[in-house]
Design an enzyme around this catalytic site. Structure first.
Site, PDB file in Angstrom:
ATOM      1  N   TYR A   1      -4.909   2.656  -9.203  1.00 25.94           N
ATOM      2  CA  TYR A   1      -5.813   3.792  -9.404  1.00 25.94           C
ATOM      3  C   TYR A   1      -6.217   3.841 -10.873  1.00 25.94           C
ATOM      4  O   TYR A   1      -5.431   3.499 -11.747  1.00 25.94           O
ATOM      5  CB  TYR A   1      -5.106   5.088  -8.960  1.00 25.94           C
ATOM      6  CG  TYR A   1      -5.965   6.321  -9.042  1.00 25.94           C
ATOM      7  CD1 TYR A   1      -7.252   6.341  -8.510  1.00 25.94           C
ATOM      8  CD2 TYR A   1      -5.491   7.479  -9.655  1.00 25.94           C
ATOM      9  CE1 TYR A   1      -8.044   7.476  -8.585  1.00 25.94           C
ATOM     10  CE2 TYR A   1      -6.272   8.618  -9.733  1.00 25.94           C
ATOM     11  CZ  TYR A   1      -7.551   8.601  -9.201  1.00 25.94           C
ATOM     12  OH  TYR A   1      -8.337   9.721  -9.287  1.00 25.94           O
TER      13      TYR A   1
ATOM     14  N   TYR B   1      -2.740  13.741 -12.428  1.00 24.78           N
ATOM     15  CA  TYR B   1      -2.053  12.584 -11.842  1.00 24.78           C
ATOM     16  C   TYR B   1      -0.829  12.323 -12.712  1.00 24.78           C
ATOM     17  O   TYR B   1      -0.832  11.450 -13.577  1.00 24.78           O
ATOM     18  CB  TYR B   1      -3.000  11.388 -11.816  1.00 24.78           C
ATOM     19  CG  TYR B   1      -2.565  10.244 -10.917  1.00 24.78           C
ATOM     20  CD1 TYR B   1      -2.655  10.351  -9.537  1.00 24.78           C
ATOM     21  CD2 TYR B   1      -2.097   9.043 -11.455  1.00 24.78           C
ATOM     22  CE1 TYR B   1      -2.288   9.303  -8.711  1.00 24.78           C
ATOM     23  CE2 TYR B   1      -1.723   7.983 -10.639  1.00 24.78           C
ATOM     24  CZ  TYR B   1      -1.826   8.121  -9.270  1.00 24.78           C
ATOM     25  OH  TYR B   1      -1.455   7.073  -8.456  1.00 24.78           O
TER      26      TYR B   1
ATOM     27  N   LEU C   1      -2.458  -1.718  -4.302  1.00 24.11           N
ATOM     28  CA  LEU C   1      -3.470  -0.685  -4.518  1.00 24.11           C
ATOM     29  C   LEU C   1      -3.145   0.065  -5.804  1.00 24.11           C
ATOM     30  O   LEU C   1      -2.024   0.543  -5.969  1.00 24.11           O
ATOM     31  CB  LEU C   1      -3.449   0.325  -3.366  1.00 24.11           C
ATOM     32  CG  LEU C   1      -4.263   0.067  -2.096  1.00 24.11           C
ATOM     33  CD1 LEU C   1      -5.750  -0.065  -2.403  1.00 24.11           C
ATOM     34  CD2 LEU C   1      -3.783  -1.143  -1.348  1.00 24.11           C
TER      35      LEU C   1
ATOM     36  N   ARG D   1      -2.682  11.083   3.258  1.00 20.03           N
ATOM     37  CA  ARG D   1      -1.549  12.011   3.233  1.00 20.03           C
ATOM     38  C   ARG D   1      -0.952  12.096   1.820  1.00 20.03           C
ATOM     39  O   ARG D   1      -0.692  13.174   1.304  1.00 20.03           O
ATOM     40  CB  ARG D   1      -0.474  11.520   4.206  1.00 20.03           C
ATOM     41  CG  ARG D   1       0.737  12.420   4.269  1.00 20.03           C
ATOM     42  CD  ARG D   1       1.821  11.754   5.069  1.00 20.03           C
ATOM     43  NE  ARG D   1       1.489  11.769   6.470  1.00 20.03           N
ATOM     44  CZ  ARG D   1       2.156  12.458   7.389  1.00 20.03           C
ATOM     45  NH1 ARG D   1       3.202  13.150   7.040  1.00 20.03           N
ATOM     46  NH2 ARG D   1       1.799  12.425   8.645  1.00 20.03           N
TER      47      ARG D   1
ATOM     48  N   LEU E   1      -9.408   8.913  -1.889  1.00 18.97           N
ATOM     49  CA  LEU E   1      -9.427   8.995  -0.422  1.00 18.97           C
ATOM     50  C   LEU E   1      -8.480  10.124  -0.013  1.00 18.97           C
ATOM     51  O   LEU E   1      -7.377  10.251  -0.558  1.00 18.97           O
ATOM     52  CB  LEU E   1      -8.930   7.673   0.169  1.00 18.97           C
ATOM     53  CG  LEU E   1      -8.724   7.655   1.680  1.00 18.97           C
ATOM     54  CD1 LEU E   1     -10.075   7.536   2.403  1.00 18.97           C
ATOM     55  CD2 LEU E   1      -7.814   6.499   2.103  1.00 18.97           C
TER      56      LEU E   1
ATOM     57  N   SER F   1       0.857  -1.186   0.000  1.00 15.61           N
ATOM     58  CA  SER F   1       0.000   0.000   0.000  1.00 15.61           C
ATOM     59  C   SER F   1       0.890   1.232   0.000  1.00 15.61           C
ATOM     60  O   SER F   1       0.812   2.068   0.901  1.00 15.61           O
ATOM     61  CB  SER F   1      -0.916  -0.019   1.228  1.00 15.61           C
ATOM     62  OG  SER F   1      -1.755   1.112   1.212  1.00 15.61           O
TER      63      SER F   1
HETATM   64  N1  LIG Z   1      -5.700   7.980  -1.777  1.00 18.03           N
HETATM   65  C1  LIG Z   1      -6.236   7.712  -2.950  1.00 18.03           C
HETATM   66  O1  LIG Z   1      -7.107   8.453  -3.441  1.00 18.03           O
HETATM   67  C2  LIG Z   1      -5.809   6.475  -3.696  1.00 18.03           C
HETATM   68  C3  LIG Z   1      -6.604   6.005  -4.747  1.00 18.03           C
HETATM   69  C4  LIG Z   1      -6.226   4.849  -5.420  1.00 18.03           C
HETATM   70  C5  LIG Z   1      -5.063   4.180  -5.037  1.00 18.03           C
HETATM   71  N2  LIG Z   1      -4.305   4.665  -4.008  1.00 18.03           N
HETATM   72  C6  LIG Z   1      -3.086   3.925  -3.648  1.00 18.03           C
HETATM   73  O2  LIG Z   1      -3.168   3.473  -2.304  1.00 18.03           O
HETATM   74  C7  LIG Z   1      -1.850   3.203  -1.849  1.00 18.03           C
HETATM   75  C8  LIG Z   1      -1.697   3.818  -0.462  1.00 18.03           C
HETATM   76  O3  LIG Z   1      -1.724   5.228  -0.575  1.00 18.03           O
HETATM   77  P1  LIG Z   1      -2.650   6.168   0.309  1.00 18.03           P
HETATM   78  O4  LIG Z   1      -3.353   7.091  -0.636  1.00 18.03           O
HETATM   79  O5  LIG Z   1      -3.436   5.368   1.252  1.00 18.03           O
HETATM   80  O6  LIG Z   1      -1.593   7.104   1.050  1.00 18.03           O
HETATM   81  P2  LIG Z   1      -0.663   6.886   2.313  1.00 18.03           P
HETATM   82  O7  LIG Z   1       0.097   8.154   2.462  1.00 18.03           O
HETATM   83  O8  LIG Z   1      -1.434   6.404   3.482  1.00 18.03           O
HETATM   84  O9  LIG Z   1       0.276   5.673   1.879  1.00 18.03           O
HETATM   85  C9  LIG Z   1       1.431   5.786   1.105  1.00 18.03           C
HETATM   86  C10 LIG Z   1       2.539   5.191   1.922  1.00 18.03           C
HETATM   87  O10 LIG Z   1       3.673   4.938   1.112  1.00 18.03           O
HETATM   88  C11 LIG Z   1       4.790   5.072   1.961  1.00 18.03           C
HETATM   89  N3  LIG Z   1       5.999   5.129   1.146  1.00 18.03           N
HETATM   90  C12 LIG Z   1       6.348   6.059   0.221  1.00 18.03           C
HETATM   91  N4  LIG Z   1       7.536   5.736  -0.322  1.00 18.03           N
HETATM   92  C13 LIG Z   1       7.935   4.577   0.273  1.00 18.03           C
HETATM   93  C14 LIG Z   1       9.088   3.750   0.154  1.00 18.03           C
HETATM   94  N5  LIG Z   1      10.078   4.037  -0.694  1.00 18.03           N
HETATM   95  N6  LIG Z   1       9.165   2.631   0.915  1.00 18.03           N
HETATM   96  C15 LIG Z   1       8.174   2.324   1.789  1.00 18.03           C
HETATM   97  N7  LIG Z   1       7.071   3.076   1.954  1.00 18.03           N
HETATM   98  C16 LIG Z   1       6.964   4.191   1.194  1.00 18.03           C
HETATM   99  C17 LIG Z   1       4.473   6.351   2.732  1.00 18.03           C
HETATM  100  O11 LIG Z   1       5.263   6.499   3.882  1.00 18.03           O
HETATM  101  C18 LIG Z   1       3.001   6.104   3.053  1.00 18.03           C
HETATM  102  O12 LIG Z   1       2.889   5.420   4.282  1.00 18.03           O
HETATM  103  C19 LIG Z   1      -0.909   3.780  -2.899  1.00 18.03           C
HETATM  104  O13 LIG Z   1      -0.472   2.756  -3.753  1.00 18.03           O
HETATM  105  C20 LIG Z   1      -1.807   4.728  -3.657  1.00 18.03           C
HETATM  106  O14 LIG Z   1      -1.360   4.987  -4.978  1.00 18.03           O
HETATM  107  C21 LIG Z   1      -4.659   5.781  -3.323  1.00 18.03           C
END
Ligand SMILES: NC(=O)c1ccc[n+]([C@@H]2O[C@H](COP(=O)([O-])OP(=O)(O)OC[C@H]3O[C@@H](n4cnc5c(N)ncnc54)[C@H](O)[C@@H]3O)[C@@H](O)[C@H]2O)c1
Length: 393
Positions: free
Chosen positions: A263, A273, A261, A314, A311, A211
């Protein structure tokens, strides 16, 4: 061993030995079904009420033998695992490693909670620069409100591992990162080392969740993205999944499940994006299919990805247009409601469970159906069309 403390606890020890804050409800007693290779002492240390630096308490009248018997019972899987009524997502006896949890706002946290609610034991991998603040917040109880599970108990994280998924092994780490003060104090955080440490600590896992994503130039249009920015997005957001599977599959029990996860920007144009992130998500989805074949044939492991709706996490806030995407979804998706992280967490728990035993290589949309729309119905050109609005009763 990872150089981090282990917040939370999983075991219900005899009352005189532990403080009330260490006690958890009966439903949180883990089942260590697959891990007899680890010594009893190692297991004791891995249980978070006994840290690696603190000896097991000997004073205040504790009955050590009783304690050990109690712990052995929990670890042996001999606890009374009763079948649940209905058709439940039952992950009791399973252990999950979730990479990409650094606060309680994102999908990783929500997935951890759903897996915990279904009975899985939770390990998390936290990006090294975010580790300190995450562990401190956990310790100080800042997340306690969002740790509450449906049965009223608190989600317990058995161990937090420092992780940087951009590096596979120590030889890959450049000098400037080695000497970076945000990495000082942590060790064994490359993907290979984390997998080795998890193996030392627990033997095996059953569920692996990716994630995480990062694109340093995400706010730039693709046409303005540098080669560095594009490759960095792919490295952190796509190859990191390949790398996690490469090093963790050897410690995954057959029948296990992996989830990432993605998108919708992977397959449809989502202006804003940028920085190669849309390309990274396309790669992630393509890799999901190929890895499903390879991991399925060789290891009986399933590989799926959830295409999640917007969502306010951060990471999403850093992109800068998340509120617009949430509004757009509210106006245009078949289901007119804001998507909750819990809905994605619950879908992940299902995908990780035996109920999804024939699902692999799939992109599963958890987005209120927005992916199915061919037009944005809030466009002024549709103003004379009688478009049904949801009944928000
Ligand atoms: N938020 C949205 O709208 C959305 C929609 C679709 C998909 N996603 C995907 O969901 C996943 C989680 O993202 P989120 O939106 O919940 O945000 P989030 O900030 O909770 O999660 C992203 C995490 O990635 C970690 N991270 C970044 N670089 C890293 C590295 N090199 N090694 C280890 N960890 C690292 C960050 O510290 C963070 O905890 C991602 O793949 C994101 O693309 C998010």
């Amino acid at each position: 061993m990872a150089a981090t403390a282990t917040p939370g606890t999983q075991i219900v020890a005899p009352k005189p030995c532990i403080s009330a804050s260490h006690r958890v409800s009966r439903s949180r007693i883990p089942y260590f079904g697959h891990e007899p290779k680890v010594s009893f002492q190692t297991k004791l240390r891995s249980l978070s009420f006994i840290s690696a630096t603190q000896p097991f308490p000997k004073s205040n009248g504790c009955d050590l033998l009783n304690s050990e018997r109690h712990v052995i019972k929990a670890m042996s899987g001999s606890s009374d695992k009763q079948p649940l009524p209905g058709l439940p997502v039952d992950l009791r006896g399973k252990r999950a490693f979730i990479a990409g949890v650094a606060d309680d706002n994102g999908y990783g946290w929500a997935i951890a909670k759903s897996l915990a609610a279904a009975g899985a034991e939770i390990l998390v991998g936290t990006w090294v620069p975010a580790l300190n603040i995450f562990e401190t917040s956990l310790r100080r109880g800042k997340f306690d409100e969002s740790r509450v599970l449906p049965d009223g108990s608190l989600m317990e994280i058995t161990k937090v591992y420092p992780l940087d998924a951009v590096y596979d092994c120590p030889e890959d780490v450049p000098e400037d990162i080695k000497t970076n003060k945000r990495y000082a104090g942590s060790s064994n955080w490359t993907v290979k080392e984390v997998a080795e440490t998890v193996k030392q600590d627990f033997g095996t896992i059953d569920i692996l969740v990716h994630s995480l994503a990062n694109g340093p130039e995400v706010t730039k249009p693709l046409l303005e993205t540098s080669r560095y920015g594009y490759l960095a997005a792919i490295s952190a957001s796509s190859y990191s999944f390949v790398s996690l599977l490469k090093y963790f599959i050897p410690i995954m029990n057959p029948g296990g499940a992996t989830i990432s996860l993605t998108y919708i920007a992977s397959e449809k144009i989502i202006p804003g994006y940028g920085g190669g992130m849309s390309s990274a998500k396309s790669a992630l989805e393509s890799d999901t299919r190929v890895l499903a074949f390879e991991a399925g044939r060789k290891h009986n492991i399933r590989v799926n990805t959830i295409s999640a709706g917007p969502l306010r996490s951060r990471a999403a806030k850093a992109i800068g247009f998340i509120d617009m995407m949430i509004d757009y979804s509210l106006e245009n998706a078949p289901l007119q409601k804001e998507l909750t992280a819990e809905e994605v967490g619950n879908a992940a728990a299902f995908l990780a469970s035996p109920l999804a035993s024939a699902i692999t290589g799939a992109v599963v949309y958890v987005d209120n159906g927005l992916n199915a729309m061919g037009v944005g119905v809030d466009s002024p050109v549709f103003r004379d069309l009688d478009i049904p609005k949801s009944n928000k009763s």
